[in-house]
Design a protein around this motif. Structure first.
Motif, PDB file in Angstrom:
ATOM      1  N   VAL A  68       9.700 -45.851   3.109  1.00 10.27           N
ATOM      2  CA  VAL A  68      10.850 -46.664   3.499  1.00 10.27           C
ATOM      3  C   VAL A  68      11.914 -45.793   4.176  1.00 10.27           C
ATOM      4  N   PHE A  69      12.100 -44.606   3.644  1.00 11.18           N
ATOM      5  CA  PHE A  69      13.072 -43.673   4.240  1.00 11.18           C
ATOM      6  C   PHE A  69      12.745 -43.446   5.728  1.00 11.18           C
ATOM      7  N   GLY A  70      11.484 -43.118   6.011  1.00 14.59           N
ATOM      8  CA  GLY A  70      11.078 -42.852   7.399  1.00 14.59           C
ATOM      9  C   GLY A  70      11.189 -44.089   8.279  1.00 14.59           C
ATOM     10  N   LEU A  71      10.765 -45.234   7.741  1.00 11.06           N
ATOM     11  CA  LEU A  71      10.770 -46.469   8.539  1.00 11.06           C
ATOM     12  C   LEU A  71      12.191 -46.908   8.893  1.00 11.06           C
ATOM     13  N   ILE A  72      13.088 -46.829   7.902  1.00  8.50           N
ATOM     14  CA  ILE A  72      14.460 -47.285   8.151  1.00  8.50           C
ATOM     15  C   ILE A  72      15.181 -46.329   9.113  1.00  8.50           C
ATOM     16  N   ALA A  73      14.884 -45.028   8.993  1.00  9.39           N
ATOM     17  CA  ALA A  73      15.518 -44.074   9.912  1.00  9.39           C
ATOM     18  C   ALA A  73      15.179 -44.441  11.356  1.00  9.39           C
ATOM     19  N   LYS A 128      12.004 -36.847  13.521  1.00 11.39           N
ATOM     20  CA  LYS A 128      11.572 -35.818  12.563  1.00 11.39           C
ATOM     21  C   LYS A 128      11.066 -36.414  11.252  1.00 11.39           C
ATOM     22  N   VAL A 129      11.635 -37.566  10.854  1.00  6.41           N
ATOM     23  CA  VAL A 129      11.232 -38.134   9.561  1.00  6.41           C
ATOM     24  C   VAL A 129      10.356 -39.388   9.726  1.00  6.41           C
ATOM     25  N   GLY A 130      10.245 -39.856  10.970  1.00 10.94           N
ATOM     26  CA  GLY A 130       9.499 -41.089  11.228  1.00 10.94           C
ATOM     27  C   GLY A 130       8.059 -41.026  10.749  1.00 10.94           C
ATOM     28  N   TRP A 131       7.478 -39.826  10.743  1.00 11.74           N
ATOM     29  CA  TRP A 131       6.072 -39.715  10.343  1.00 11.74           C
ATOM     30  C   TRP A 131       5.845 -40.156   8.896  1.00 11.74           C
ATOM     31  N   LEU A 132       6.890 -40.046   8.069  1.00  7.42           N
ATOM     32  CA  LEU A 132       6.731 -40.475   6.669  1.00  7.42           C
ATOM     33  C   LEU A 132       6.423 -41.974   6.631  1.00  7.42           C
ATOM     34  N   GLY A 133       7.143 -42.714   7.477  1.00 12.93           N
ATOM     35  CA  GLY A 133       6.901 -44.161   7.558  1.00 12.93           C
ATOM     36  C   GLY A 133       5.522 -44.450   8.116  1.00 12.93           C
ATOM     37  N   THR A 134       5.142 -43.698   9.142  1.00  8.59           N
ATOM     38  CA  THR A 134       3.834 -43.928   9.764  1.00  8.59           C
ATOM     39  C   THR A 134       2.711 -43.703   8.748  1.00  8.59           C
ATOM     40  N   VAL A 135       2.842 -42.621   7.974  1.00  4.87           N
ATOM     41  CA  VAL A 135       1.797 -42.326   6.983  1.00  4.87           C
ATOM     42  C   VAL A 135       1.733 -43.435   5.936  1.00  4.87           C
ATOM     43  N   PHE A 136       2.920 -43.896   5.504  1.00  7.11           N
ATOM     44  CA  PHE A 136       2.964 -44.937   4.483  1.00  7.11           C
ATOM     45  C   PHE A 136       2.306 -46.229   4.987  1.00  7.11           C
ATOM     46  N   VAL A 137       2.674 -46.634   6.205  1.00 10.00           N
ATOM     47  CA  VAL A 137       2.108 -47.875   6.751  1.00 10.00           C
ATOM     48  C   VAL A 137       0.594 -47.718   6.930  1.00 10.00           C
ATOM     49  N   GLN A 138       0.192 -46.528   7.348  1.00  8.59           N
ATOM     50  CA  GLN A 138      -1.248 -46.299   7.538  1.00  8.59           C
ATOM     51  C   GLN A 138      -2.001 -46.424   6.203  1.00  8.59           C
ATOM     52  N   LEU A 139      -1.356 -45.917   5.123  1.00  7.21           N
ATOM     53  CA  LEU A 139      -1.971 -46.025   3.786  1.00  7.21           C
ATOM     54  C   LEU A 139      -2.162 -47.499   3.415  1.00  7.21           C
ATOM     55  N   LEU A 140      -1.134 -48.298   3.695  1.00  2.11           N
ATOM     56  CA  LEU A 140      -1.235 -49.729   3.385  1.00  2.11           C
ATOM     57  C   LEU A 140      -2.298 -50.380   4.255  1.00  2.11           C
ATOM     58  N   LYS A 141      -2.287 -50.009   5.545  1.00  3.16           N
ATOM     59  CA  LYS A 141      -3.249 -50.631   6.456  1.00  3.16           C
ATOM     60  C   LYS A 141      -4.678 -50.317   6.034  1.00  3.16           C
TER      61      LYS A 141
END
Ligand code: ASP
Length: 427
Positions: A205-210, A38-51
């Motif tokens: 970080v919240f999404g990625l660590i979860a 449910k929260v993993g997408w936050l990490g995905t969006v963040f990594v995509q922004l960096l990428k």
């Protein structure tokens, strides 16, 4: 940006990121994969922004870095220093790993029955060390730069950027000035974009660590405790003793102050397991917080994120010797030496993405004649617990890049007051 307000902002950000890590781990551990999804997408969006920012950022930072270094001699000096640092620290990391794995012997008596084994992605069979080195060199000269950009081939992008930077500094003065101004501006715009991504760092970080908290297989971790401890100990010695000593002796700066400056980058590396994705944050920390000049940072950091991987180098060495021990193989001194050299090559060739180091282990296995069916099964088990190890080794990779930037900058006469060592009180 180095005003008091921005200092306070960074401090707030650190605390938010640490809180996000704790909350993310709690969600992942308590809620399991369902909650993490449910929260993993936050990490995905963040990594995509960096990428999104990586390819143009690497290109403009290396090109402006090289262009501002000036003539061929200066560039050669900076390049050689950087290379010397990369090779020395990677070898130092490998030796620490080699010493520990031979002393602790985590593979002796290890049984892999009943442990989770994942299907291991195969790499193309390496064709000998000479061919590997030539292939690596050729990857710096992209046949088609646009293709390298589109495919995100970092070595090709860096190679092309170095050529463009050299061409800029060899152009007639009016062209050179105009090109430098344009490239500097493009680089600054990319850094501003990086700043946007850093603003949402806690959420990412919240999404990625979860997600990460659910991905390691607990039963396998328990069985491989000695192996995990060997690697963690090796990484801790390299990051906590070897590199700080170099910072003190060669850089004459405070490792503590530098670690504080790099906190966001280290936490990002830990959460993303990707040197490439972390690179924009590393550059931000090294330039804006540690105070390293653009001239040095723009060259050392992007190249380092791609080729300087101390944590990965240590991991390759420990991993292969662990497999040899588990298979009951006695490695000769010559085979141990081969492992050291190929572990270095594999770490240089590994991409800055999650689990790249584990896949590269086949190159080292091949070099000592161990890449058979049985070794592949063990690598499958290692894959099941790769995530936490990958998080640690990526953080070490980034830490080493940043220490390299500081040491090279100091050797070029930069003051770096933000990292000054506290003076002993004089009575
Ligand atoms: N994930 C590491 C990095 O990006 C590479 C590795 O798997 O060792 O630096």
């Amino acid at each position: 940006m180095q005003t008091e307000t921005s200092g306070a902002w960074y401090r707030r950000l650190h605390n938010q990121v640490l809180l996000a890590m704790v909350l993310g781990a709690a969600v992942g551990l308590a809620g399991g994969p369902a909650a993490a999804d449910k929260v993993g997408w936050l990490g995905t969006v963040f990594v995509q922004l960096l990428k999104m920012v990586i390819v143009p950022l690497v290109f403009f930072s290396v090109a402006t870095g090289v262009a501002s270094v000036g003539t061929g001699r200066d560039l050669g000096r900076l390049g050689l220093k950087t290379l010397a640092y990369y090779v020395t620290t990677s070898l130092a990391a490998i030796f620490v790993g080699q010493l520990l794995v031979n002393a602790i012997r985590p593979g002796v008596g290890a049984s892999f029955e009943g442990l989770a084994s994942k299907t291991v992605p195969q790499v193309a069979q390496p064709a000998g060390a000479g061919q590997f080195a030539l292939d690596l060199l050729l990857r710096f000269i992209p046949k088609n730069p646009i293709e390298a950009f589109a495919g995100g081939e970092m070595l090709g992008i860096i190679g092309f950027a170095i050529f463009v930077g050299v061409a800029i500094s060899h152009s007639p003065i009016q062209v050179r000035d105009r090109a430098k101004t344009a490239f500097d501006a493009a680089f600054e715009v990319m850094m501003t974009l990086t700043g946007f991504a850093i603003k949402v760092l806690p959420l990412g970080v919240f999404g990625l660590i979860a997600v990460a908290a659910t991905s390691a297989d607990a039963a396998t971790v328990r069985a491989l405790v000695k192996y995990v401890v060997t690697i963690a100990l090796g990484l801790a010695i390299h990051a906590g003793v070897t590199l700080p000593l170099l910072l003190i002796v060669l850089g004459r700066v405070s490792p503590r102050a530098h670690a504080r400056a790099m906190r966001d980058a280290l936490l990002t590396a830990f959460s993303t397991s990707s040197s490439a994705a972390t690179m924009p944050v590393t550059l931000d920390g090294v330039e804006r917080r540690a105070g390293v000049s653009k001239r040095v940072a723009n060259f050392v950091i992007p190249v380092g994120a791609t080729v300087n991987m101390d944590g990965t180098a240590l991991y390759e060495c420990v991993g292969v010797i662990f497999i040899a021990q588990a298979l009951g193989f006695d490695l000769s001194a010559a085979q141990q030496a081969t492992i050291v050299v190929t572990a270095l090559a594999a770490s240089i060739g590994a991409a800055g993405i999650p689990s790249a180091g584990l896949v590269m282990i086949f190159i080292v296995l091949e070099a000592v004649g161990l890449a058979g069916e049985a070794a592949t099964v063990i690598v499958g088990v290692m894959l099941a617990i790769d995530r936490p190890l990958d998080m640690m080794r990526t953080a070490v990779n980034i830490w080493s890049d940043s220490c390299g930037a500081v040491i090279v900058a100091r050797s070029e006469g930069e003051e770096l007051p933000a990292l000054a060592r506290p003076r002993p009180a004089v009575r």
